[in-house]
Design a protein around this motif. Structure first.
Motif, PDB file in Angstrom:
ATOM      1  N   CYS A   1      -2.169   2.265  -3.019  1.00  0.00           N
ATOM      2  CA  CYS A   1      -3.439   1.624  -3.337  1.00  0.00           C
ATOM      3  C   CYS A   1      -4.335   1.544  -2.098  1.00  0.00           C
ATOM      4  O   CYS A   1      -3.897   1.791  -0.971  1.00  0.00           O
ATOM      5  CB  CYS A   1      -3.207   0.234  -3.916  1.00  0.00           C
ATOM      6  N   ASP A   2      -5.597   1.194  -2.336  1.00  0.00           N
ATOM      7  CA  ASP A   2      -6.562   1.109  -1.237  1.00  0.00           C
ATOM      8  C   ASP A   2      -6.462  -0.197  -0.460  1.00  0.00           C
ATOM      9  O   ASP A   2      -6.725  -0.230   0.745  1.00  0.00           O
ATOM     10  CB  ASP A   2      -7.994   1.256  -1.788  1.00  0.00           C
ATOM     11  N   LEU A   3      -6.116  -1.265  -1.141  1.00  0.00           N
ATOM     12  CA  LEU A   3      -6.122  -2.592  -0.525  1.00  0.00           C
ATOM     13  C   LEU A   3      -4.936  -3.404  -1.029  1.00  0.00           C
ATOM     14  O   LEU A   3      -4.616  -3.371  -2.221  1.00  0.00           O
ATOM     15  CB  LEU A   3      -7.426  -3.320  -0.868  1.00  0.00           C
ATOM     16  N   ALA A   4      -4.289  -4.110  -0.122  1.00  0.00           N
ATOM     17  CA  ALA A   4      -3.195  -5.014  -0.492  1.00  0.00           C
ATOM     18  C   ALA A   4      -3.465  -6.373   0.127  1.00  0.00           C
ATOM     19  O   ALA A   4      -3.950  -6.468   1.255  1.00  0.00           O
ATOM     20  CB  ALA A   4      -1.850  -4.471  -0.023  1.00  0.00           C
TER      21      ALA A   4
ATOM     22  N   GLY B   1      -5.879  -2.686   4.602  1.00  0.00           N
ATOM     23  CA  GLY B   1      -6.887  -1.821   4.017  1.00  0.00           C
ATOM     24  C   GLY B   1      -8.226  -2.491   3.805  1.00  0.00           C
ATOM     25  O   GLY B   1      -9.068  -1.976   3.074  1.00  0.00           O
TER      26      GLY B   1
ATOM     27  N   ARG C   1       0.832  -1.211   0.000  1.00  0.00           N
ATOM     28  CA  ARG C   1       0.000   0.000   0.000  1.00  0.00           C
ATOM     29  C   ARG C   1       0.864   1.257   0.000  1.00  0.00           C
ATOM     30  O   ARG C   1       0.553   2.250  -0.664  1.00  0.00           O
ATOM     31  CB  ARG C   1      -0.910   0.012   1.229  1.00  0.00           C
ATOM     32  N   ARG C   2       1.956   1.213   0.743  1.00  0.00           N
ATOM     33  CA  ARG C   2       2.828   2.381   0.838  1.00  0.00           C
ATOM     34  C   ARG C   2       3.525   2.659  -0.497  1.00  0.00           C
ATOM     35  O   ARG C   2       3.652   3.817  -0.907  1.00  0.00           O
ATOM     36  CB  ARG C   2       3.851   2.152   1.945  1.00  0.00           C
TER      37      ARG C   2
ATOM     38  N   ALA D   1      -2.222  -5.484  -5.415  1.00  0.00           N
ATOM     39  CA  ALA D   1      -2.442  -4.066  -5.133  1.00  0.00           C
ATOM     40  C   ALA D   1      -3.761  -3.708  -5.808  1.00  0.00           C
ATOM     41  O   ALA D   1      -3.915  -3.920  -7.020  1.00  0.00           O
ATOM     42  CB  ALA D   1      -1.306  -3.218  -5.684  1.00  0.00           C
TER      43      ALA D   1
ATOM     44  N   TYR E   1      -7.382  -1.020  -6.109  1.00  0.00           N
ATOM     45  CA  TYR E   1      -8.023   0.270  -5.873  1.00  0.00           C
ATOM     46  C   TYR E   1      -9.546   0.095  -5.837  1.00  0.00           C
ATOM     47  O   TYR E   1     -10.087  -0.803  -6.499  1.00  0.00           O
ATOM     48  CB  TYR E   1      -7.664   1.264  -6.977  1.00  0.00           C
TER      49      TYR E   1
END
Length: 268
Positions: free
Chosen positions: A61-64, A83, A56-57, A155, A157
């Protein structure tokens, strides 16, 4: 005018190259920092959590998601997410060829889509989970160690999103570091399990040695004592051969008693 235009284009190209170089340097710096972070940990759960957070970093992205294979090149089970407060994907088994991750698993290469739910190639791949999370743009890469797929990264979104070649490349590079960290953590976990099993076996062996040594010591003392009494009480009635045999019984009993004493000392 043409000269001015050429200079403007040249300047723009130089600025673009400089910006690309800065982005590349930032990427290398971020990857290096994250690599040090995950390589400093050996607990498997912490490594997986750090890897998910790092995805995510790196990509914003919103979700990993992180999945691991119980056996190399086998089905991968999603074990960690970052996330996803719903935990929608937790424990989900990714079969080879199924969904975006299954595609990355089979091809051993990154697989991505701008919008998961409108991609005709993904209509049968975990649509209910993707719908529950409201996901769109998604990228998955395999974790490869010594030629074997040992897991998967995602990754994702919560909107349609087109991944750039640089972002795909970044996640690929990070996947190499993550695979190394994951394998180190697994190796450490296996060593810990073997060490615990060995300690348990040693404890059982020590207990056995102590019991056996303790139980055998009393009869030996009795044997040595009886032989001593026979030699003392019937000294005049015993010939030289009989006395020698009794002496040998005493000597062997004392020797065995010493061995048992050493075993008892070892068991402690």
């Amino acid at each position: 005018a043409r000269l001015f235009e050429a200079e403007r284009v040249s300047r723009a190209q130089a600025e673009a190259l400089a910006e690309e170089a800065r982005r590349h340097l930032d990427e290398i710096t971020d990857l290096g920092n994250i690599a040090r972070e995950i390589s400093s940990q050996l607990d498997l759960d912490r490594v997986l959590g750090t890897v998910a957070g790092a995805v995510r970093r790196l990509l914003g992205c919103d979700l990993a998601l992180v999945a691991t294979c119980a056996e190399p090149n086998g089905a991968a089970t999603i074990s960690t997410s970052a996330g996803s407060p719903l935990g929608t994907f937790s424990g989900l088994v990714i079969q080879p060829g199924c969904g975006l991750g299954g595609r990355a698993r089979v091809t051993r290469a990154p697989a991505w889509t701008e919008d998961y739910l409108t991609d005709p190639g993904l209509v049968d791949g975990y649509v209910s989970q993707v719908t529950a999370e409201g996901l769109g743009g998604s990228l998955s890469v395999p974790l490869i160690w010594q030629g074997d797929v040992i897991g998967l990264l995602w990754a994702m979104y919560r909107r349609p999103y087109r991944f750039s070649p640089a972002e795909v490349r970044t996640l690929e590079r990070f996947a190499d570091q993550a695979a190394l960290a994951l394998e180190n953590a697994r190796l450490f976990s296996a060593i810990q399990a073997q060490t615990a099993a060995l300690a348990e076996k040693n404890a059982a062996l020590d207990s056995f040695v102590y019991i056996v040594s303790h139980d055998l010591k009393a009869p030996l003392i009795t044997i040595e004592g009886m032989a001593s009494i026979l030699r003392a009480k019937y000294a005049n009635a015993l010939d030289a051969d009989a006395d020698h045999l009794l002496e040998r019984i005493q000597a062997n009993a004392r020797h065995m008693e010493q061995l048992l004493g050493d075993l008892l000392a070892l068991s402690r």
